[in-house]
Structures are given as C-alpha cells and as structure tokens.
Design a protein around this motif. Structure first.
Motif, short mmCIF file in Angstrom:
data_model
loop_
_atom_site.label_atom_id
_atom_site.label_comp_id
_atom_site.label_asym_id
_atom_site.label_seq_id
_atom_site.Cartn_x
_atom_site.Cartn_y
_atom_site.Cartn_z
N ALA A 1 30.51 15.55 6.58
CA ALA A 1 30.25 14.99 5.26
C ALA A 1 29.78 13.54 5.37
O ALA A 1 28.85 13.13 4.67
N HIS A 2 30.42 12.76 6.23
CA HIS A 2 30.04 11.35 6.37
C HIS A 2 28.63 11.19 6.92
O HIS A 2 27.89 10.30 6.50
N GLN B 1 25.74 9.49 4.78
CA GLN B 1 25.03 8.36 5.38
C GLN B 1 23.53 8.60 5.35
O GLN B 1 22.75 7.70 5.00
N GLU B 2 23.12 9.81 5.70
CA GLU B 2 21.69 10.15 5.67
C GLU B 2 21.16 10.06 4.23
O GLU B 2 20.08 9.52 4.00
N PHE B 3 21.94 10.56 3.28
CA PHE B 3 21.54 10.48 1.86
C PHE B 3 21.38 9.02 1.43
O PHE B 3 20.38 8.63 0.84
N ASN B 4 22.38 8.21 1.70
CA ASN B 4 22.39 6.81 1.26
C ASN B 4 21.32 5.97 1.96
O ASN B 4 20.90 4.94 1.43
N ASN B 5 20.89 6.39 3.15
CA ASN B 5 19.85 5.66 3.87
C ASN B 5 18.44 6.18 3.59
O ASN B 5 17.47 5.60 4.08
N ALA B 6 18.33 7.25 2.81
CA ALA B 6 17.01 7.78 2.47
C ALA B 6 16.26 6.79 1.60
O ALA B 6 16.86 6.03 0.84
N GLY B 7 14.95 6.83 1.72
CA GLY B 7 14.11 5.93 0.93
C GLY B 7 14.21 6.21 -0.56
O GLY B 7 14.50 7.33 -0.99
N VAL B 8 13.96 5.21 -1.35
CA VAL B 8 14.06 5.29 -2.81
C VAL B 8 13.22 6.44 -3.37
O VAL B 8 13.64 7.11 -4.32
#
Length: 178
Positions: free
Chosen positions: A23-24, A28-35
C-alpha cells in the motif's frame, strides 16, 4: 453490535507488513505522479483499492494502511491530505465528496497501556450515497453515515449519522434536517 464487527490484528506480522509495504509503495507512486497524469493516477487507485466505481478523483498526498479494504462508488472525490486507515473495510457510496485533511479511521487500540503498541482492533466504516464530509473532519471506527448527509468542517464523528442531516462539532451532533 459493533463489537461483533470488531476484528483484531497484531502489528508487525509478516503478512501485515507485506500488505502495508504494498500500500505504501502504491500511495507513494500515486502521490509522486505528475499533476496531469490522470490515467496513471486512476490506474494506481484501481490497483490499490478493493473496488472503484467510475470517475474517481483523489487529490495529492493520499495515505492508507492496506488499500484493498477501501471500496468507493461512482464519482468519488477526496481532497488533499486524505488518510484512510483501512484495517477494516471502508465502504463509500456514490457521489461522495471528502474535503481536505479528512481522516477516516477504522483502527483503534486497547485502553490499557500494556502491549497497546503491539496490537489493535478495527471496525468497518460505511458512508452512504451523496455524502459530503467537510474539511478537517475525523470519522472514527464503526461509524455509519447514511445517505445525503453532511458532516460540517472540523467535526469528529463518533456515532452513526442518519440520512438527510447536517452534523457538526466535536463530538458531532445534529444541527438540522436537510
């Protein structure tokens, strides 16, 4: 009744650690994805969550424990800094909006201090259709929020919420019917 829904877990087990790391990594991948990487973000959420309806939208800085215990309906929206501690299921209906800085917590711990940090319990949370949860609200273990209700910003919900009401405060109390 809610005690019957309570499940217990032990922190640090191999299986729980593995599921938490999964999950982390995904968050992390979601939160670091581009706008503007909308498709990538949706793909990650569909991988992370147990089930997702059409048209999900989650803003930056989302966090959860396991992910697979989260089930959201059509047109789900969560604002910035949403945290869902999903040690038990969190079921969200259609057309729900969650404001920024909201915490939805199925997890709890023993009152007695001995071994409090080694284990916990979790009670499912259910949020109906057309619910609006304002910014900086906290939803505690075992709560059910029925259809069409509004939780005013800054509220702490410790008990079930009936349909078609506005709740506010700490603890949240009924302000009026809708």
């Amino acid at each position: 009744m809610k005690d019957k829904l309570k499940t217990y877990y032990k922190r640090g087990t191999e299986e729980l650690t593995k599921d938490n790391i999964r999950a982390h990594k995904l968050t992390q991948e979601f939160n670091n994805a581009g706008v503007e990487e909308f498709e990538k973000k949706e793909e990650i959420i569909r991988t992370l969550f147990g089930s997702v309806g059409g048209n999900p939208s989650i803003e930056h800085n989302f966090h959860c424990d396991l992910g697979y215990n989260i089930h959201v309906g059509e047109n789900f929206y969560a604002g910035y800094n949403c945290t869902i501690l999903d040690m038990a299921e969190v079921i969200v209906g259609d057309n729900c909006m969650i404001g920024p800085n909201v915490g939805i917590y199925t997890a709890g711990h023993a009152i007695e201090p001995k071994d409090r940090n080694k284990s916990g319990y979790a009670i499912p949370i259910k949020i109906g259709n057309n619910v609006w949860i304002g910014g900086s609200c906290t939803i505690l273990p075992g709560v059910t929020i029925e259809d069409n209700s509004i939780i005013a910003a800054g509220s702490v919900v410790i008990q079930d919420v009936p349909s078609n009401v506005i709740m506010a405060g700490n603890p949240a109390k009924k302000l009026k019917d809708i």
